[in-house]
Design an enzyme around this catalytic site. Structure first.
Site, mmCIF file in Angstrom:
data_model
loop_
_atom_site.group_PDB
_atom_site.id
_atom_site.type_symbol
_atom_site.label_atom_id
_atom_site.label_comp_id
_atom_site.label_asym_id
_atom_site.label_seq_id
_atom_site.Cartn_x
_atom_site.Cartn_y
_atom_site.Cartn_z
ATOM 1 N N GLY A 1 0.542 -5.110 0.729
ATOM 2 C CA GLY A 1 -0.627 -5.084 -0.152
ATOM 3 C C GLY A 1 -0.328 -5.654 -1.532
ATOM 4 O O GLY A 1 -1.237 -6.152 -2.209
ATOM 5 N N GLU B 1 -0.711 -9.241 -1.113
ATOM 6 C CA GLU B 1 -2.136 -9.502 -0.863
ATOM 7 C C GLU B 1 -2.934 -9.457 -2.165
ATOM 8 O O GLU B 1 -3.828 -10.262 -2.387
ATOM 9 C CB GLU B 1 -2.687 -8.481 0.146
ATOM 10 N N ALA C 1 0.864 -1.181 0.000
ATOM 11 C CA ALA C 1 0.000 0.000 0.000
ATOM 12 C C ALA C 1 0.900 1.231 0.000
ATOM 13 O O ALA C 1 2.089 1.141 0.308
ATOM 14 C CB ALA C 1 -0.862 -0.026 1.265
ATOM 15 N N GLU D 1 4.236 -5.680 7.009
ATOM 16 C CA GLU D 1 3.451 -4.647 7.703
ATOM 17 C C GLU D 1 3.819 -4.499 9.172
ATOM 18 O O GLU D 1 3.779 -3.396 9.732
ATOM 19 C CB GLU D 1 1.946 -4.947 7.579
HETATM 20 C C1 3H9 Z 1 0.620 -2.330 3.410
HETATM 21 O O1 3H9 Z 1 0.830 -2.799 2.338
HETATM 22 C C2 3H9 Z 1 -0.695 -2.393 4.110
HETATM 23 C C3 3H9 Z 1 -1.642 -3.387 3.505
HETATM 24 O O2 3H9 Z 1 -1.484 -4.652 4.115
HETATM 25 C C4 3H9 Z 1 -3.059 -3.011 3.764
HETATM 26 C C5 3H9 Z 1 -3.589 -1.838 3.056
HETATM 27 C C6 3H9 Z 1 -5.040 -1.618 3.277
HETATM 28 N N1 3H9 Z 1 4.600 3.487 0.069
HETATM 29 O O3 3H9 Z 1 13.307 1.836 0.349
HETATM 30 P P1 3H9 Z 1 13.684 2.595 -0.859
HETATM 31 C C7 3H9 Z 1 9.364 4.983 -1.153
HETATM 32 S S1 3H9 Z 1 1.836 -1.473 4.246
HETATM 33 C C8 3H9 Z 1 5.061 4.713 -0.216
HETATM 34 O O4 3H9 Z 1 14.728 3.633 -0.726
HETATM 35 P P2 3H9 Z 1 14.792 0.212 -2.054
HETATM 36 C C9 3H9 Z 1 10.464 5.297 -0.172
HETATM 37 O O5 3H9 Z 1 9.994 6.142 0.848
HETATM 38 C C10 3H9 Z 1 3.217 -1.484 3.147
HETATM 39 N N2 3H9 Z 1 6.374 4.961 -0.498
HETATM 40 O O6 3H9 Z 1 14.055 1.616 -2.081
HETATM 41 C C11 3H9 Z 1 11.482 5.950 -1.073
HETATM 42 O O7 3H9 Z 1 11.047 7.260 -1.323
HETATM 43 P P3 3H9 Z 1 12.092 8.442 -1.532
HETATM 44 C C12 3H9 Z 1 3.923 -2.761 3.152
HETATM 45 C C13 3H9 Z 1 7.200 3.930 -0.484
HETATM 46 O O8 3H9 Z 1 14.956 -0.171 -3.458
HETATM 47 C C14 3H9 Z 1 11.343 5.177 -2.381
HETATM 48 O O9 3H9 Z 1 10.041 4.574 -2.329
HETATM 49 N N3 3H9 Z 1 5.109 -2.654 2.365
HETATM 50 C C15 3H9 Z 1 6.791 2.638 -0.182
HETATM 51 O O10 3H9 Z 1 15.956 0.253 -1.145
HETATM 52 C C16 3H9 Z 1 12.361 4.090 -2.555
HETATM 53 O O11 3H9 Z 1 12.355 3.256 -1.416
HETATM 54 C C17 3H9 Z 1 6.282 -2.288 2.895
HETATM 55 O O12 3H9 Z 1 6.405 -2.073 4.079
HETATM 56 C C18 3H9 Z 1 5.412 2.432 0.102
HETATM 57 N N4 3H9 Z 1 4.917 1.201 0.378
HETATM 58 O O13 3H9 Z 1 13.769 -0.772 -1.357
HETATM 59 C C19 3H9 Z 1 7.443 -2.161 1.942
HETATM 60 N N5 3H9 Z 1 7.854 1.805 -0.245
HETATM 61 O O14 3H9 Z 1 12.865 8.082 -2.751
HETATM 62 C C20 3H9 Z 1 8.177 -0.877 2.171
HETATM 63 C C21 3H9 Z 1 8.909 2.566 -0.576
HETATM 64 O O15 3H9 Z 1 11.243 9.638 -1.676
HETATM 65 N N6 3H9 Z 1 9.217 -0.657 1.211
HETATM 66 N N7 3H9 Z 1 8.521 3.848 -0.728
HETATM 67 O O16 3H9 Z 1 12.924 8.457 -0.283
HETATM 68 C C22 3H9 Z 1 10.404 -1.292 1.239
HETATM 69 O O17 3H9 Z 1 10.640 -2.186 2.039
HETATM 70 C C23 3H9 Z 1 11.450 -0.859 0.260
HETATM 71 O O18 3H9 Z 1 11.104 0.416 -0.178
HETATM 72 C C24 3H9 Z 1 11.625 -1.770 -0.990
HETATM 73 C C25 3H9 Z 1 12.581 -1.092 -1.986
HETATM 74 C C26 3H9 Z 1 12.222 -3.108 -0.521
HETATM 75 C C27 3H9 Z 1 10.323 -2.008 -1.672
#
Ligand code: 3H9
Length: 687
Positions: free
Chosen positions: A102, A105, A63, A125
């Site tokens: 998400g 999911e 999400a 999450e």
């Molecule tokens: C969820 O899904 C809830 C659901 O179950 C229910 C919903 C109803 N959203 O980490 P990076 C941005 S909760 C918005 O440096 P990498 C991040 O801030 C979510 N922004 O890259 C950064 O921005 P900026 C569950 C996001 O290659 C840029 O993207 N998912 C999100 O080292 C690059 O990120 C997670 O918890 C997001 N979801 O790693 C996954 N994700 O450039 C969270 C990233 O402005 N994300 N951004 O600073 C990660 O673990 C890592 O970002 C990922 C990539 C491994 C994907």
């Protein structure tokens, strides 16, 4: 059909491509066209099967976290997944990069999932203080079994495509050409005409659950939660998936998600997520990075060895320098032993161990550092010794090589001045064990070149560290604030608290351990040596050290450790010593409660952080939070000291600090102007 979602139909297979850089988060501007695309394709006879794929570097990473805390715009993710489950033709998620939260999911709403070999799948999450709120807790156990699902959801750790295949989470793994393979797979499924059963209707794996074993697993996990609500809610939701009908379990999951997303803990953890990413950004854009291929490390002791392992783990060849062949042999043997432990625990393969050991080159000759691009000194913490090392480095390092010191306290400007190239000198303060701890304080000295700083910041990320740039001062951000936190420790004891009482106030707050347990773990002799070097004393700790009580390593310190155990046992001898010292000083013991302990330890911690902002030692308050959450065990559910100050109430902190300042006259309690300003405006900023 939209900038973010497009459809192409090829040989009867519709490919829906999501393109929302950088990580294809499921923002409202994606959800809306995605919902419309799936609705159209459901009723389109030209589409015999549907593949959902992503452009860019990854499948959907979840999400959109920035939308949390704002009103939800329809359609929400759950509606898209429900729609997917009404589609009577094969639906396939084609996963590359990471399918997280998400994103996974959504993939669980499809009939099939196929993945590229390097893909990772998970529900992280919990690390944001949440639980999967798009049906993940109810669908994942139906595919992989409740025990496996519980482990994945409570840890938040993603699994590899191979593991996902073995667990039944993905149906096929491909080495290359994911999209073409996914289309072929979809055609076969459409032609095969087999039954298409949505995961919601698959109950076989759930029926196999050993409830007793599941509950024991959930109880064990709860024990490690340390006051965090999310892991417990995750376990509760998976338990519901076993015990309740699908729709009821789904509704219960939703209720838990709504509660968590609005709570302080999730707010705190989301704050840390963005704070870590912000900290890694160097303010100067478009800077050329210096080329870093080989790393030199001076000193193969605990710190140097750990730093060397951190780089080897990141794939960098390392030259390890020691003063004698014997010290070098010892250092390399320790590294080999550490890797062997990882192999015996199953976290490293023998092959990977050999590969990493192959990256080390030992030497006792400074000239061998001439081909290194970054050289990190990890020798004895003494200015004269450090200066000598940097003088020798200056003579052998190639022009443009970055020269770093791992000092925890010393003045990096003074060290830089001992070379002819201060622009290439900076601090890299690793935390012990350096191959494990994620935090790295990068110390910017007055003359450090911006490109050297940017290079090291990028490099830190490449070896999996969370980097924070800090300025020069005694102890930088972390250790300087740690001193402020501990300044009252002995006073609290003299006035009537016991070490276990103070430690309990800390663990109840959510710290992994309190300051006295921490001292025993690290070794009390270290602080003793430092105090002596600086002409300082600590009335109780010094006496303990004089008695040879150095902590766990001698079986006695603030506590007693019986039979080699690490379990602290309160020691009447220490309590008698404390009382004797108090009597000598004419201090009558009184009852001290947990609230006072927190006020006199953690309020000064926040106050010192405010001074650090004022002096611009840290660029942002959130950088300080990153340091404390990653290097010192500040409870993540409270977001770091500066975020927590907001939760606690800055006005209260100012007021109570003022009270203690009047009581004791000690400077640590004098409310800093930046803290007073924060109490007025809610913003941390230098004045
Ligand atoms: C969820 O899904 C809830 C659901 O179950 C229910 C919903 C109803 N959203 O980490 P990076 C941005 S909760 C918005 O440096 P990498 C991040 O801030 C979510 N922004 O890259 C950064 O921005 P900026 C569950 C996001 O290659 C840029 O993207 N998912 C999100 O080292 C690059 O990120 C997670 O918890 C997001 N979801 O790693 C996954 N994700 O450039 C969270 C990233 O402005 N994300 N951004 O600073 C990660 O673990 C890592 O970002 C990922 C990539 C491994 C994907």
């Amino acid at each position: 059909m939209s900038n973010f979602v497009s459809i192409a139909i090829e040989n009867g297979v519709a490919v829906v491509t999501i393109d929302n850089p950088p990580v294809n988060a499921l923002s409202f501007h994606v959800r809306k066209p995605l919902y419309e695309a799936l609705t159209a394709l459901r009723d389109d006879p030209a589409a015999k099967a549907i593949v959902i794929a992503c452009a860019g570097r990854t499948f959907i990473a979840g999400a959109d976290i920035t939308e949390f805390g704002k009103p939800v715009e329809q359609p929400e993710l759950r509606a898209i997944i429900a729609l997917l489950e009404t589609i009577a033709k094969p639906t396939i998620a084609a996963i590359h990069g990471t399918a997280l939260g998400g994103g996974l999911e959504l993939a669980l709403g499809c009939h099939f999932r196929v993945a590229e070999r390097g893909a990772k799948l998970g529900l992280p999450e919990v690390k944001l203080g949440l639980l999967p709120g798009g049906g993940g807790t109810v669908r994942l156990p139906r595919l992989v079994g409740a025990a496996k699902a519980l482990g994945m959801i409570v840890s938040g750790t993603p699994i590899s495509a191979g593991e996902a295949k073995a667990a039944g989470l993905v149906d096929a793994v491909f080495d290359s050409d994911l999209l073409a393979e996914a289309i072929r797979f979809a055609s076969e499924m459409a032609a095969g005409g087999g039954p298409l059963i949505p995961i919601r209707d698959r109950n076989d794996r759930l029926a196999e659950t050993d409830i007793g074993a599941f509950d024991r697993q959930a109880t064990d996990l709860a024990r490690t939660a340390r006051g965090l609500e999310a892991p417990l809610s995750c376990a509760e939701a998976v338990r519901n998936a076993i015990a309740l009908p699908f729709d009821e379990a789904l509704a219960a999951e939703r209720a838990l998600f709504i509660k968590l997303v609005a709570g302080d803990q999730s707010r705190a953890q989301r704050h840390l997520f963005f704070a870590e990413r912000e900290a890694a950004k160097v303010p100067v854009k478009d800077l050329q990075r210096r080329r870093i291929a080989r790393i030199g490390i001076i000193g193969a002791g605990t710190m140097g060895g750990g730093i060397a392992m951190a780089f080897a783990n990141g794939g960098f060849p390392v030259t390890l320098l020691e003063t004698s062949e014997e010290a070098l042999r010892h250092g390399l043997a320790t590294i080999e032993k550490n890797y062997a432990v990882s192999v015996s625990r199953g976290s490293l393969t023998e092959e990977a161990k050999q590969q990493r050991l192959g990256l080390f080159k030992g030497s006792t000759d400074y000239a061998d550092l001439a081909d290194c691009d970054l050289i990190i000194e990890a020798v004895f913490e003494d200015m004269a010794v450090k200066k000598e090392v940097f003088g020798r480095l200056d003579a052998v390092a190639r022009p443009g090589a970055i020269l770093a010191t791992n000092t925890s306290y010393l003045d990096v400007n003074e060290i830089a001045a001992s070379t002819s190239r201060p622009q290439d000198v900076l601090g890299m303060h690793f935390f012990s064990p350096a191959n494990v701890m994620k935090l790295l304080e990068i110390v910017r000295a007055d003359k450090t070149a911006p490109d050297a700083l940017a290079t090291v910041t990028d490099l830190a990320r490449r070896i999996g560290k969370v980097a924070v740039v800090v300025g020069v001062c005694h102890g930088f951000v972390g250790n300087r604030m740690l001193s402020a936190r501990g300044a009252e420790n002995e006073a609290l004891l003299l006035e009537g608290a016991t070490p276990s009482q103070v430690d309990k106030a800390f663990t109840d707050f959510g710290w992994p351990m309190g300051p006295f347990q921490m001292g025993d773990l690290a070794g009390l002799d270290i602080g003793w040596r430092n105090r002596k070097a600086r002409g300082q004393t600590a009335v109780i700790a010094d006496t303990l050290c004089e008695q040879g009580r150095f902590g766990q390593k001698t079986g006695r310190g603030w506590y007693r450790y019986e039979g080699g155990s690490r379990e602290p046992v309160a020691d009447p001898e220490v309590e008698a010593l404390i009382r004797a010292k108090a009597t000598e000083r004419g201090i009558a013991p009184r009852a001290i409660d947990a609230e006072e302990i927190i006020e006199r330890t953690l309020y000064p911690l926040v106050n010192e952080g405010a001074k650090i902002i004022e002096e611009r030692i840290a660029a942002r308050a959130s950088d300080i939070d990153v340091v404390w959450a990653n290097g010192y065990g500040f409870p993540v559910g409270k977001g770091g000291p500066m975020f927590w100050a907001g939760l606690e109430g800055a006005a209260r902190i100012v007021e109570r600090l003022g009270y203690w300042h009047r009581q004791t006259g000690r400077a640590t309690f004098e409310p800093a102007p930046v803290l007073r300003r924060f109490a007025e405006t809610g913003r941390w900023e230098a004045l």
